[in-house]
Design an enzyme around this catalytic site. Structure first.
Site, PDB file in Angstrom:
ATOM      1  NE  ARG A 287      -3.862   0.543   1.906  1.00  0.00           N
ATOM      2  CZ  ARG A 287      -5.108   0.659   2.601  1.00  0.00           C
ATOM      3  NH1 ARG A 287      -5.167   1.409   3.780  1.00  0.00           N
ATOM      4  NH2 ARG A 287      -5.876  -0.006   2.055  1.00  0.00           N
TER       5      ARG A 287
ATOM      6  CG  ASP B   8     -13.526   6.177  -0.587  1.00  0.00           C
ATOM      7  OD1 ASP B   8     -13.514   6.283   0.615  1.00  0.00           O
ATOM      8  OD2 ASP B   8     -12.491   6.244  -1.301  1.00  0.00           O
TER       9      ASP B   8
ATOM     10  CB  CYS C 175     -14.022   1.111   0.243  1.00  0.00           C
ATOM     11  SG  CYS C 175     -13.524   2.908   0.400  1.00  0.00           S
TER      12      CYS C 175
HETATM   13  N1   CP Z   1     -11.128  -0.043   2.650  1.00  0.00           N
HETATM   14  C1   CP Z   1      -9.967  -0.007   3.065  1.00  0.00           C
HETATM   15  O1   CP Z   1      -8.829  -0.436   2.192  1.00  0.00           O
HETATM   16  O2   CP Z   1      -9.830   0.102   4.301  1.00  0.00           O
HETATM   17  P1   CP Z   1      -8.410   0.425   5.083  1.00  0.00           P
HETATM   18  O3   CP Z   1      -7.794   1.455   4.769  1.00  0.00           O
HETATM   19  O4   CP Z   1      -9.076   0.319   6.708  1.00  0.00           O
HETATM   20  O5   CP Z   1      -7.328  -0.821   4.901  1.00  0.00           O
HETATM   21  N1  NVA Z   2      -9.973   6.594  -1.206  1.00  0.00           N
HETATM   22  C1  NVA Z   2      -9.592   6.320   0.167  1.00  0.00           C
HETATM   23  C2  NVA Z   2      -9.891   4.620   0.530  1.00  0.00           C
HETATM   24  C3  NVA Z   2      -9.200   4.233   1.758  1.00  0.00           C
HETATM   25  C4  NVA Z   2      -9.391   2.740   1.805  1.00  0.00           C
HETATM   26  C5  NVA Z   2      -8.110   6.714   0.543  1.00  0.00           C
HETATM   27  O1  NVA Z   2      -7.143   6.496  -0.518  1.00  0.00           O
HETATM   28  O2  NVA Z   2      -7.631   7.035   1.570  1.00  0.00           O
END
Ligand code: CP
Ligand code: NVA
Length: 306
Positions: free
Chosen positions: A103, A225, A265
């Site tokens: 991530r 979102d 999400c």
């Molecule tokens: N939806 C999602 O990816 O949540 P987190 O940021 O908690 O991993």
């Molecule tokens: N769009 C959000 C999603 C988090 C899971 C972000 O990137 O922070």
């Protein structure tokens, strides 16, 4: 070797097979049927340059349930955060691990990791894509609606990573998608093109606009979102006022079908992108959706590392 960097690189067939596997793993999980032989002895590294609740926990627990081992690698604690290159990190970690979930910010870093390493790479969210989320979302829609093809999903809000991946994912499985964002906050052009290319094969209809009312008309699924994604905190004040007309509230939900479901999400910010009565109301399926992160990702892990 297969990676999960962007859903555009997976065929419709691969996505549908993964959803079937996710369904099977969920059934087994609920019925006490163990499947800890599937990734026995395999190790997964989890590199995080941004916060996470669902992604981290579902990957760690998922690996455990599949009989494998996972290792949380905060980018603050590994040399990547001190300037070691992505390429050297990829080459080194490939010598120890059987797969990496990452991530981070730039999609190009995830692509470089895949290009320089010799193990499967899974994109656990970048600024432009969130493919794992969308696989869990498709699993959720399938559970509630019994099918995907021909349904209409309306995404209202920021044209962010989740919206970009939803465009591609829905188009790949033949679901119609209508995205409404404020002007200047549209989805990225490449994702729209990739979605339209996929839609040409599956017959899905892909619509992008700035009109939330039009988008949700007759929808089977309403999705939103956060308006302030990770890394955009400095734009918060400005965004909150621009996005207010895109809030998912009772009035907006009424334009969708009576049996429409609400998805997010998570993490959610009540009173901003969604009102409390909607996200905590009877049409909301957000916690089933969150649970499906576990099952969908286990299916991805088995596909890539099994
Ligand atoms: N939806 C999602 O990816 O949540 P987190 O940021 O908690 O991993
Ligand atoms: N769009 C959000 C999603 C988090 C899971 C972000 O990137 O922070």
């Amino acid at each position: 070797m297969k990676h999960l960097l962007c859903l555009s690189q997976w065929t419709s067939e691969e996505i549908n097979e993964t959803l079937k596997m996710a369904e099977k793993l969920k059934y087994e999980n609920k019925n006490g049927i163990r499947h800890n032989h599937l990734l026995k002895g395999k190790s997964l590294g989890l590199i995080f340059s941004k916060s996470s609740t669902r992604t981290r926990v579902s990957f760690e627990v998922g690996m455990y349930q599949l009989g494998g081992y996972s290792m949380f690698l905060s980018s603050n604690d590994i040399q990547l955060g001190r300037g070691e290159t992505v390429s050297d990190t990829a080459k080194t970690l490939s010598r120890y691990l059987d797969g990496i979930m990452i991530r981070t910010y730039k999609q190009s870093d995830v692509e470089e990791l895949a290009a320089c390493g010799s193990i499967p790479i899974i994109n656990g969210l970048t600024d432009s894509q969130h493919p794992c989320q969308i696989l869990a979302d498709l699993q959720t829609v399938k559970e509630y609606k019994g099918k995907l093809k021909g349904l209409k999903l309306a995404y209202v809000g920021d044209g962010n990573n989740v919206a970009n991946s939803l465009l591609i994912g829905c188009a790949k499985v033949g679901m119609n998608i209508s995205v409404a964002t404020p002007q200047g906050y549209e989805c990225d052009k490449t994702s729209v093109i990739l979605a339209k290319e996929a839609a040409a094969d599956t017959g899905a209809v892909v619509v992008t606009s700035n009109d939330p009312h039009e988008a949700v008309n007759n929808a089977d699924v309403i999705y939103t979102d956060t308006w302030v994604s990770m890394g955009m905190e400095s734009e918060k004040e400005q965004r909150l006022s621009i996005f207010m007309p895109y809030q998912v509230n009772k009035q907006l939900m009424q334009r969708a079908k009576d049996d429409a479901i609400f998805m997010h999400c998570l993490p959610a910010y009540r009173g901003f992108e969604v009102t409390e009565d909607v996200i905590d109301g009877p049409q909301s399926v957000v916690f089933e959706e969150a649970e499906n992160r576990l099952h969908a990702q286990k299916a991805v892990l088995v596909k890539l590392m099994g």
